[in-house]
Design a protein around this motif. Structure first.
Motif, PDB file in Angstrom:
ATOM      1  N   UNK A   2      27.020  10.968  12.469  1.00 21.73           N
ATOM      2  CA  UNK A   2      26.194  11.981  13.109  1.00 21.73           C
ATOM      3  C   UNK A   2      26.234  11.827  14.627  1.00 21.73           C
ATOM      4  N   UNK A   3      25.798  12.871  15.291  1.00 18.89           N
ATOM      5  CA  UNK A   3      25.692  12.870  16.750  1.00 18.89           C
ATOM      6  C   UNK A   3      24.815  11.707  17.215  1.00 18.89           C
ATOM      7  N   UNK A   4      23.680  11.533  16.572  1.00 20.73           N
ATOM      8  CA  UNK A   4      22.726  10.493  16.977  1.00 20.73           C
ATOM      9  C   UNK A   4      23.306   9.091  16.796  1.00 20.73           C
ATOM     10  N   UNK A   5      24.034   8.885  15.702  1.00 17.63           N
ATOM     11  CA  UNK A   5      24.598   7.561  15.445  1.00 17.63           C
ATOM     12  C   UNK A   5      25.705   7.242  16.443  1.00 17.63           C
ATOM     13  N   UNK A   6      26.524   8.230  16.772  1.00 19.79           N
ATOM     14  CA  UNK A   6      27.564   7.971  17.771  1.00 19.79           C
ATOM     15  C   UNK A   6      26.951   7.633  19.125  1.00 19.79           C
ATOM     16  N   UNK A   7      25.909   8.348  19.498  1.00 18.88           N
ATOM     17  CA  UNK A   7      25.234   8.061  20.766  1.00 18.88           C
ATOM     18  C   UNK A   7      24.740   6.620  20.801  1.00 18.88           C
ATOM     19  N   UNK A   8      24.132   6.180  19.707  1.00 19.48           N
ATOM     20  CA  UNK A   8      23.604   4.824  19.646  1.00 19.48           C
ATOM     21  C   UNK A   8      24.724   3.794  19.733  1.00 19.48           C
ATOM     22  N   UNK A   9      25.823   4.027  19.044  1.00 25.66           N
ATOM     23  CA  UNK A   9      26.942   3.075  19.069  1.00 25.66           C
ATOM     24  C   UNK A   9      27.596   3.029  20.449  1.00 25.66           C
ATOM     25  N   UNK A  10      27.663   4.155  21.102  1.00 25.20           N
ATOM     26  CA  UNK A  10      28.194   4.151  22.462  1.00 25.20           C
ATOM     27  C   UNK A  10      27.284   3.362  23.404  1.00 25.20           C
ATOM     28  N   UNK A  11      25.986   3.537  23.252  1.00 25.07           N
ATOM     29  CA  UNK A  11      25.050   2.784  24.082  1.00 25.07           C
ATOM     30  C   UNK A  11      25.165   1.289  23.818  1.00 25.07           C
ATOM     31  N   UNK A  12      25.391   0.926  22.550  1.00 20.52           N
ATOM     32  CA  UNK A  12      25.601  -0.490  22.221  1.00 20.52           C
ATOM     33  C   UNK A  12      26.815  -1.032  22.974  1.00 20.52           C
ATOM     34  N   UNK A  13      27.862  -0.245  23.039  1.00 26.46           N
ATOM     35  CA  UNK A  13      29.069  -0.693  23.728  1.00 26.46           C
ATOM     36  C   UNK A  13      28.845  -0.786  25.232  1.00 26.46           C
ATOM     37  N   UNK A  14      28.101   0.137  25.773  1.00 21.49           N
ATOM     38  CA  UNK A  14      27.848   0.130  27.212  1.00 21.49           C
ATOM     39  C   UNK A  14      27.071  -1.109  27.628  1.00 21.49           C
ATOM     40  N   UNK A  15      26.085  -1.503  26.811  1.00 21.26           N
ATOM     41  CA  UNK A  15      25.185  -2.592  27.180  1.00 21.26           C
ATOM     42  C   UNK A  15      25.619  -3.954  26.652  1.00 21.26           C
ATOM     43  N   UNK A  16      26.688  -4.003  25.862  1.00 18.72           N
ATOM     44  CA  UNK A  16      27.151  -5.276  25.301  1.00 18.72           C
ATOM     45  C   UNK A  16      28.495  -5.631  25.922  1.00 18.72           C
ATOM     46  N   UNK A  17      28.545  -6.670  26.785  1.00 19.32           N
ATOM     47  CA  UNK A  17      29.814  -7.021  27.448  1.00 19.32           C
ATOM     48  C   UNK A  17      30.950  -7.300  26.479  1.00 19.32           C
TER      49      UNK A  17
END
Length: 306
Positions: free
Chosen positions: A194-209
Motif C-alpha cells: 500500500x501507499x502507506x506501507x511504502x511511505x513507512x519503509x522509505x522513512x525507515x531507510x532514510x533514518x537508518x544508516x
C-alpha cells in the motif's frame, strides 16, 4: 557408548545445527525490526504481522528444505526455471529472493540484478542484455527486476518513448512465449504494498544508516509518481498477463506472510519429486606418523576479540 547416549548426542548436534539456521534468519528478522527513534511513534500504529513467530521460522525452514528438493529435481531433470520478481520499490522483492536462495546451491541457482543499461546496451535489441542470463539445463535464475523495467520505471520516468513502450508491449508476449516454447518455466511475481506501507519503509531507510544505501533518487521519485506507477502497473497486467506466463500478485504489507506465500507458490509451480541420493559415508582420515603440523606465526591470525 550405548544407543541411548548415541541418540542423545545426535539430537544435541542436530539442535545446535538448527539453532545456527535459526540464528541466521533471526539476524535478518532483527534487521527488519530495527526502529530508528524518529519513527517509533509512527510505528506504534503500524499493523503488526499476524503470523506467530515460531510458526514463521518453522515454516520458513520447512519450505527452504523443499526448495533444496526442488533444485535437486531441476538439476536431475535438466529443467530451466526463471523467476521474475517485480513490484514497487521497498515492496519486499529482495527479502523474498534472499529467503528463496538462502539454503540452495548458488552454483545452479543465481540472482540477476542488472544495473542501468550502458550507452552500448541502449542501442541493442531491448531484450538482448537479458538473454545471456537465462538458464541452461538444470539451472534456476531469479531476476530482481527484469525486462519489465520498460513497462514501469522507464515509462514513468520518461527514459523510454511511447513508441518504445508500445514496441515492448507488442514484443514481450511473443518473447515470453518463445522462452516457454524453448523449455523454460517462466514464473512472474508482482510484490504489492500500500501507499502507506511504502511511505513507512522509505522513512525507515532514510533514518537508518544501515539501510540508506537501499534508497535511490529513483525511489524518491516513485513516491512523487505513485499514481503514474499504478496506471503503468495496471496497463502492464492487462497487456502481458498471458496464459503461457501469467502474473502472480504477492500481497507484501506483511513481509513474513509474503515470503512464505511466495515460496509455497513457487514450489507448487514445478511438480517436483525427491531425487534419490546414494548414502554418503565420511571416509576415515589418513594419518601420517611422520607428519608434524607447523606452528604458524601469531601475526597471521585474526585477533581473537570475541
Amino acid at each position: 557408548m550405548d544407543d541411548h547416549t548415541n541418540e542423545t548426542a545426535e539430537r544435541n548436534w542436530l539442535e545446535v545445527e538448527l539453532e545456527d539456521d535459526m540464528d541466521e534468519e533471526l539476524e535478518q528478522a532483527v534487521d527488519d525490526t530495527r526502529v530508528p527513534p524518529e519513527l517509533r511513534a509512527l510505528l506504534e500504529n503500524r499493523k503488526k504481522s499476524s503470523i506467530d513467530r515460531t510458526l514463521y521460522f518453522n515454516e520458513l525452514l520447512r519450505l527452504q528444505g523443499e526448495l533444496v528438493k526442488l533444485q535437486d529435481w531441476v538439476r536431475h531433470k535438466g529443467l530451466k526455471l526463471v523467476v521474475l520478481c517485480e513490484g514497487r520499490d521497498s515492496a519486499g522483492k529482495g527479502g523474498a529472493i534472499k529467503r528463496i536462495t538462502q539454503r540452495v546451491n548458488p552454483r545452479t541457482c543465481r540472482v540477476v540484478a542488472l544495473p542501468a543499461p550502458s550507452d552500448r546496451e541502449k542501442t541493442q535489441w531491448y531484450f538482448q542484455r537479458y538473454v545471456p542470463h537465462l538458464p541452461a539445463a538444470g539451472e534456476i535464475v531469479l531476476f530482481d527486476r527484469s525486462w519489465y523495467n520498460r513497462a514501469g520505471v522507464e515509462r514513468v520516468m520518461g527514459f523510454a518513448s511511447e513508441a518504445q513502450v508500445e514496441d515492448f508491449f507488442r514484443d514481450v508476449p511473443e518473447f515470453e512465449r518463445m522462452l516457454v516454447r524453448s523449455g523454460i518455466i517462466l514464473v512472474k511475481y508482482w510484490f504489492s504494498i500500500t501507499d502507506e506501507e511504502q511511505q513507512l519503509r522509505f522513512l525507515m531507510r532514510i533514518h537508518d544508516p544501515i539501510k540508506q544505501w537501499k534508497l535511490s533518487p529513483m525511489d524518491l521519485q516513485s513516491r512523487v509518481r505513485w499514481e503514474l506507477y499504478t496506471k503503468a502497473k495496471e496497463d502492464m497486467f492487462a497487456r502481458t498477463n498471458i496464459p503461457e506466463a501469467p502474473w502472480h500478485i504477492v500481497e507484501g504489507n506483511d513481509k513474513k506472510r509474503a515470503r512464505l506465500n511466495c515460496i509455497a507458490h513457487l514450489l507448487s509451480v514445478v511438480p517436483y519429486e525427491e531425487v534419490p541420493h546414494e548414502e554418503i559415508t565420511l571416509p576415515e582420515r589418513v594419518f601420517d606418523p611422520n607428519y608434524e603440523r607447523r606452528t604458524l606465526p601469531p601475526e597471521l591470525y585474526v585477533p581473537d576479540r570475541y
